[in-house]
Scaffold this active site. Structure first.
Site, PDB file in Angstrom:
ATOM      1  N   VAL A 185       0.834  -1.205   0.000  1.00 29.72           N
ATOM      2  CA  VAL A 185       0.000   0.000   0.000  1.00 29.72           C
ATOM      3  C   VAL A 185       0.867   1.251   0.000  1.00 29.72           C
ATOM      4  O   VAL A 185       0.638   2.184  -0.782  1.00 29.72           O
ATOM      5  CB  VAL A 185      -0.956   0.000   1.208  1.00 29.72           C
ATOM      6  CG1 VAL A 185      -1.742   1.310   1.264  1.00 29.72           C
ATOM      7  CG2 VAL A 185      -1.902  -1.186   1.150  1.00 29.72           C
ATOM      8  N   VAL A 212     -11.330   0.129   6.183  1.00 32.99           N
ATOM      9  CA  VAL A 212     -12.447  -0.788   5.951  1.00 32.99           C
ATOM     10  C   VAL A 212     -12.774  -0.831   4.459  1.00 32.99           C
ATOM     11  O   VAL A 212     -13.029   0.198   3.844  1.00 32.99           O
ATOM     12  CB  VAL A 212     -13.707  -0.357   6.728  1.00 32.99           C
ATOM     13  CG1 VAL A 212     -14.860  -1.310   6.455  1.00 32.99           C
ATOM     14  CG2 VAL A 212     -13.423  -0.271   8.217  1.00 32.99           C
ATOM     15  N   GLY A 238     -11.108  -1.389   1.651  1.00 32.42           N
ATOM     16  CA  GLY A 238     -10.214  -0.913   0.606  1.00 32.42           C
ATOM     17  C   GLY A 238     -10.665   0.351  -0.079  1.00 32.42           C
ATOM     18  O   GLY A 238     -10.845   1.396   0.551  1.00 32.42           O
ATOM     19  N   ILE A 260     -13.493   1.055  -1.456  1.00 31.54           N
ATOM     20  CA  ILE A 260     -14.926   1.356  -1.406  1.00 31.54           C
ATOM     21  C   ILE A 260     -15.192   2.528  -0.465  1.00 31.54           C
ATOM     22  O   ILE A 260     -14.843   2.468   0.714  1.00 31.54           O
ATOM     23  CB  ILE A 260     -15.731   0.133  -0.923  1.00 31.54           C
ATOM     24  CG1 ILE A 260     -15.443  -1.081  -1.797  1.00 31.54           C
ATOM     25  CG2 ILE A 260     -17.221   0.445  -0.918  1.00 31.54           C
ATOM     26  CD1 ILE A 260     -16.048  -2.366  -1.273  1.00 31.54           C
ATOM     27  N   GLY A 294      -1.913 -14.851  -4.112  1.00 29.38           N
ATOM     28  CA  GLY A 294      -1.587 -13.646  -3.358  1.00 29.38           C
ATOM     29  C   GLY A 294      -2.756 -13.041  -2.605  1.00 29.38           C
ATOM     30  O   GLY A 294      -2.629 -11.962  -2.008  1.00 29.38           O
ATOM     31  N   GLU A 333      -2.361 -14.301   3.064  1.00 30.32           N
ATOM     32  CA  GLU A 333      -1.011 -14.162   3.589  1.00 30.32           C
ATOM     33  C   GLU A 333      -0.432 -15.548   3.887  1.00 30.32           C
ATOM     34  O   GLU A 333      -1.158 -16.545   3.958  1.00 30.32           O
ATOM     35  CB  GLU A 333      -1.052 -13.342   4.885  1.00 30.32           C
ATOM     36  CG  GLU A 333      -1.625 -11.941   4.726  1.00 30.32           C
ATOM     37  CD  GLU A 333      -0.688 -10.985   4.021  1.00 30.32           C
ATOM     38  OE1 GLU A 333       0.504 -11.332   3.860  1.00 30.32           O
ATOM     39  OE2 GLU A 333      -1.143  -9.912   3.601  1.00 30.32           O
ATOM     40  N   ASP A 350      -9.778  -9.981  11.128  1.00 28.44           N
ATOM     41  CA  ASP A 350      -9.777  -8.816  10.244  1.00 28.44           C
ATOM     42  C   ASP A 350     -11.188  -8.264  10.081  1.00 28.44           C
ATOM     43  O   ASP A 350     -11.432  -7.059  10.238  1.00 28.44           O
ATOM     44  CB  ASP A 350      -9.200  -9.210   8.888  1.00 28.44           C
ATOM     45  CG  ASP A 350      -9.260  -8.089   7.865  1.00 28.44           C
ATOM     46  OD1 ASP A 350      -8.342  -7.244   7.866  1.00 28.44           O
ATOM     47  OD2 ASP A 350     -10.220  -8.060   7.071  1.00 28.44           O
ATOM     48  N   LYS A 366     -13.068  -4.569  11.411  1.00 33.14           N
ATOM     49  CA  LYS A 366     -13.823  -3.696  10.512  1.00 33.14           C
ATOM     50  C   LYS A 366     -15.261  -3.531  10.989  1.00 33.14           C
ATOM     51  O   LYS A 366     -15.832  -2.431  10.922  1.00 33.14           O
ATOM     52  CB  LYS A 366     -13.790  -4.270   9.098  1.00 33.14           C
ATOM     53  CG  LYS A 366     -12.387  -4.265   8.488  1.00 33.14           C
ATOM     54  CD  LYS A 366     -12.336  -5.047   7.181  1.00 33.14           C
ATOM     55  CE  LYS A 366     -10.941  -5.057   6.591  1.00 33.14           C
ATOM     56  NZ  LYS A 366     -10.835  -5.891   5.373  1.00 33.14           N
TER      57      LYS A 366
END
Length: 427
Positions: free
Chosen positions: A14, A131, A133, A135, A186, A189, A200, A204
């Site tokens: 990122v 949260v 990406g 969006i 990919g 992880e 995760d 969020k």
């Protein structure tokens, strides 16, 4: 007009995209902000890696020293984790810098303290990228729907798990096989625990619930159940019901408006539901409010460029505020609603039992459900060599009632085992 200086903490997938966009779109960013914006330093763990497009003189391994510089206007934090991210962000606020973060784990664990530090410093804390990406979700909840009453937020907020479940549904693959493919591509992880165990998504969900219901919600308040126990048989059962299995984040306000719940778990949803058609690593979130009705947000929920897009959107907003001498919306927790445990949540259930294949077993099982106030909707039974598979789909019941029912079923001599329990949503 003076140049606004930005410190970038982290230069992974990122961070690299953030630096690239800041460089290649510098003129556009300056026009949109109203002043030039300059990358003044990039903090990394290892300085000897090649970083095309980033001058060597900007790279440092001393993140603490970078955020202490008195010429830094905005700090972008994309290193993740709790520490040293928290200490670095607090130091940035002490220096008067605003912060743009993509750190869902930290915000879900300690967001209120970070908001308080930002308010005390007269600085901004923006985190659209934390949260879903690319969006746009945080800003619509925090600003566009600020005059409305949100009652429910429901969605797919983890691309890795959605890819795995979609692959299991479309190809008949087992969990391990689908995870292996996600890793090779990919999407997962090397250690997929945070994704597949729901950590995760739970972080969020906590962030979304806090903003939607104006109440402090942490990751510890979110009921969490991962997808590691989802089997090919569960996927097949869902297909038999014309449904699909998704890992959902669900945040709800109670009917009387006094309580909220937040939960993350696999669930069966009808194939006619819009979320059933969210494929691959994509994310989608429904927001249900009193005035606006039902809104759906859809798009890539992860990845370097999509997440960087959200980071840069926040950067533009924060820099505009800097120039105007103002700040954007801070924490809104005035409602202070009670965050209820999972026991009181009401939904439907799909329960798969391994039972003895003999007369009277179905009646015995049905009696246990009735004794605990759980009404049965449908039953499907299939015999095999002295044993049978019994699938029960219930009407709506509390989680506590279903748990008590399952405990009682496990004590029956004719019940060999409870193969799986899955919630049924979207109906």
């Amino acid at each position: 007009m003076r140049t606004l200086k930005v410190a970038l903490l982290g230069c992974g997938v990122v961070g690299t995209e953030v630096a690239r966009i800041m460089t290649t779109h510098a003129a556009d960013l300056a026009a949109r902000i109203g002043a030039p914006v300059e990358l003044a330093g990039v903090a990394v763990r290892r300085a000897n890696r090649p970083r095309p497009g980033i001058p060597d003189e900007l790279v440092t391994t001393d993140a603490a020293e970078l955020v202490k510089r008195d010429d830094i206007d905005v700090v972008i934090e994309v290193i993740g984790g709790i520490e040293p991210a928290r200490s670095l962000i607090l130091t940035a606020f002490e220096q008067g810098a605003s912060v743009v973060s993509a750190n869902k784990a930290l915000l879900a664990a300690d967001g209120s303290a970070l908001h308080a530090a930002a308010a005390a410093a007269g600085a901004d804390l923006y985190y659209e990228a934390a949260v879903a990406g690319a969006i746009p979700l945080i800003r619509p909840l925090r600003e566009s729907l600020a005059g409305d009453k949100v009652n429910r937020v429901l969605g797919i907020v983890n691309g890795t798990t959605n890819f795995i479940l979609d692959k299991m549904d479309s190809t008949g693959a087992g969990y391990s096989e689908a995870l292996e493919e996600a890793t090779a591509l990919g999407y997962a992880e090397a250690d997929p625990t945070a994704d597949v165990e729901g950590f995760d998504a739970a972080a969020k969900a906590a962030i979304l619930a806090g903003i939607a219901f104006h109440t402090r919600v942490t990751a510890a308040d979110v009921f969490r159940e991962g997808l590691t126990e989802v089997t090919a048989a569960d996927i097949a059962s869902a297909k038999a019901m014309n449904s699909v299995v998704k890992l959902l984040a669900i945040c709800e306000r109670s009917a009387d408006g006094s309580r909220v719940t937040a939960r993350v778990h696999p669930a069966m949803i009808p194939r006619t539901h819009p979320l059933a058609n969210v494929r691959g690593a994509y994310n989608a979130v429904f927001v249900e409010s009193e005035a606006a009705g039902q809104l759906m947000f859809y798009g890539p929920g992860a990845g370097g460029a999509p997440t960087a897009s959200a980071v840069l959107g926040d950067l533009v907003a924060v820099c505009r505020n800097k120039l105007a001498g103002s700040t954007g919306p801070g924490e809104s927790a005035y409602a202070q609603l009670t965050v209820s445990p999972m026991d009181g949540v009401v939904t439907r259930y799909h329960v798969s039992l391994d039972v003895a294949d003999k007369a009277g077993v179905l009646a015995q099982v049905a009696t246990v459900f009735a004794e605990h106030g759980v009404s049965i909707d449908t039953v499907r039974q299939q015999g095999r060599e002295g044993d049978a598979s019994l699938v029960v789909v219930t009407h709506r019941a509390t989680d506590a009632a279903l748990s008590a029912t399952v405990s009682a079923l496990r004590s029956l001599d004719n019940v060999r085992g409870v193969a799986s329990i899955m919630r049924v949503e979207g109906e």
